[in-house]
Design a protein around this motif. Sequence first.
Motif, PDB file in Angstrom:
ATOM      1  N   LEU A 193       0.828  -1.200   0.000  1.00 23.43           N
ATOM      2  CA  LEU A 193       0.000   0.000   0.000  1.00 23.43           C
ATOM      3  C   LEU A 193       0.866   1.255   0.000  1.00 23.43           C
ATOM      4  O   LEU A 193       0.596   2.209  -0.732  1.00 23.43           O
ATOM      5  CB  LEU A 193      -0.943   0.003   1.207  1.00 23.43           C
ATOM      6  N   LEU A 194       1.908   1.254   0.793  1.00 24.50           N
ATOM      7  CA  LEU A 194       2.796   2.411   0.854  1.00 24.50           C
ATOM      8  C   LEU A 194       3.514   2.629  -0.472  1.00 24.50           C
ATOM      9  O   LEU A 194       3.674   3.775  -0.911  1.00 24.50           O
ATOM     10  CB  LEU A 194       3.801   2.241   1.996  1.00 24.50           C
ATOM     11  N   ASN A 195       3.927   1.554  -1.116  1.00 30.64           N
ATOM     12  CA  ASN A 195       4.557   1.679  -2.437  1.00 30.64           C
ATOM     13  C   ASN A 195       3.567   2.253  -3.443  1.00 30.64           C
ATOM     14  O   ASN A 195       3.922   3.111  -4.253  1.00 30.64           O
ATOM     15  CB  ASN A 195       5.087   0.327  -2.909  1.00 30.64           C
ATOM     16  N   TRP A 196       2.319   1.788  -3.388  1.00 34.20           N
ATOM     17  CA  TRP A 196       1.287   2.317  -4.282  1.00 34.20           C
ATOM     18  C   TRP A 196       1.106   3.811  -4.042  1.00 34.20           C
ATOM     19  O   TRP A 196       1.021   4.597  -4.988  1.00 34.20           O
ATOM     20  CB  TRP A 196      -0.039   1.583  -4.088  1.00 34.20           C
ATOM     21  N   ALA A 197       1.054   4.200  -2.774  1.00 30.92           N
ATOM     22  CA  ALA A 197       0.887   5.623  -2.437  1.00 30.92           C
ATOM     23  C   ALA A 197       2.056   6.447  -2.963  1.00 30.92           C
ATOM     24  O   ALA A 197       1.851   7.533  -3.527  1.00 30.92           O
ATOM     25  CB  ALA A 197       0.739   5.787  -0.927  1.00 30.92           C
ATOM     26  N   ASP A 198       3.261   5.953  -2.805  1.00 32.65           N
ATOM     27  CA  ASP A 198       4.434   6.672  -3.329  1.00 32.65           C
ATOM     28  C   ASP A 198       4.364   6.824  -4.846  1.00 32.65           C
ATOM     29  O   ASP A 198       4.618   7.899  -5.391  1.00 32.65           O
ATOM     30  CB  ASP A 198       5.726   5.938  -2.962  1.00 32.65           C
ATOM     31  N   GLU A 199       4.009   5.737  -5.520  1.00 32.25           N
ATOM     32  CA  GLU A 199       3.974   5.746  -6.985  1.00 32.25           C
ATOM     33  C   GLU A 199       2.849   6.616  -7.548  1.00 32.25           C
ATOM     34  O   GLU A 199       2.966   7.154  -8.645  1.00 32.25           O
ATOM     35  CB  GLU A 199       3.832   4.321  -7.512  1.00 32.25           C
ATOM     36  N   VAL A 243      -2.900  11.374  -7.635  1.00 28.77           N
ATOM     37  CA  VAL A 243      -4.012  11.668  -6.714  1.00 28.77           C
ATOM     38  C   VAL A 243      -4.094  13.172  -6.473  1.00 28.77           C
ATOM     39  O   VAL A 243      -5.180  13.759  -6.518  1.00 28.77           O
ATOM     40  CB  VAL A 243      -3.858  10.884  -5.390  1.00 28.77           C
ATOM     41  N   ARG A 244      -2.958  13.807  -6.244  1.00 32.74           N
ATOM     42  CA  ARG A 244      -2.957  15.264  -6.025  1.00 32.74           C
ATOM     43  C   ARG A 244      -3.463  16.005  -7.258  1.00 32.74           C
ATOM     44  O   ARG A 244      -4.232  16.955  -7.146  1.00 32.74           O
ATOM     45  CB  ARG A 244      -1.561  15.739  -5.630  1.00 32.74           C
ATOM     46  N   VAL A 258      -6.881  18.498  -7.691  1.00 29.17           N
ATOM     47  CA  VAL A 258      -6.860  19.848  -8.258  1.00 29.17           C
ATOM     48  C   VAL A 258      -7.843  19.944  -9.423  1.00 29.17           C
ATOM     49  O   VAL A 258      -8.562  20.936  -9.574  1.00 29.17           O
ATOM     50  CB  VAL A 258      -5.431  20.230  -8.719  1.00 29.17           C
ATOM     51  N   ALA A 259      -7.924  18.900 -10.239  1.00 30.19           N
ATOM     52  CA  ALA A 259      -8.778  18.920 -11.435  1.00 30.19           C
ATOM     53  C   ALA A 259     -10.254  18.674 -11.109  1.00 30.19           C
ATOM     54  O   ALA A 259     -11.124  18.978 -11.929  1.00 30.19           O
ATOM     55  CB  ALA A 259      -8.304  17.853 -12.424  1.00 30.19           C
ATOM     56  N   TYR A 260     -10.539  18.177  -9.927  1.00 33.22           N
ATOM     57  CA  TYR A 260     -11.909  17.820  -9.567  1.00 33.22           C
ATOM     58  C   TYR A 260     -12.815  19.053  -9.536  1.00 33.22           C
ATOM     59  O   TYR A 260     -12.475  20.076  -8.944  1.00 33.22           O
ATOM     60  CB  TYR A 260     -11.929  17.132  -8.194  1.00 33.22           C
TER      61      TYR A 260
END
Length: 128
Positions: free
Chosen positions: A101-107, A112-113, A117-119
């Motif tokens: 999960l942490l690797n996914w978050a890093d990648e 996501v950010r 912003v685009a939302y």
Amino acid sequence: MSVHKSKVDWAERCPIRDVLERMGDRWSMLVLLMLNDHQTMRFSVLKNAIGDISQRMLSQTLRRLEQDGLVLRTAHATVPPRVDYSLTSLGESFMQPMRQLLNWADENHQLVRDARVAYVPPPKHEAL
């Protein structure tokens, strides 16, 4: 008899909610990560490594993680007293899937950010 179920009832019936509620707090994962990366740490070293955690919050977090069986606290009878913290085998087993999960978050953090912003939220409807 109350219509509402207590938190204890839900904890007994829903292991996912019970465990992830604790791990989802602000500090538990950081503490576990530090201990996973360094094997054994003293309180002050752990506090400095995390940086913006207060002494009181670190104490509470370590106590809860110890209570859950994820962290081992070892007090040494020295002058001055020394206390070391490390992951238990249960804590180590928890970190194995969490690493994915942490690797996914890093990648995917930037994606996501960018999505945030685009939302564009849907328009609010006025009450009739």
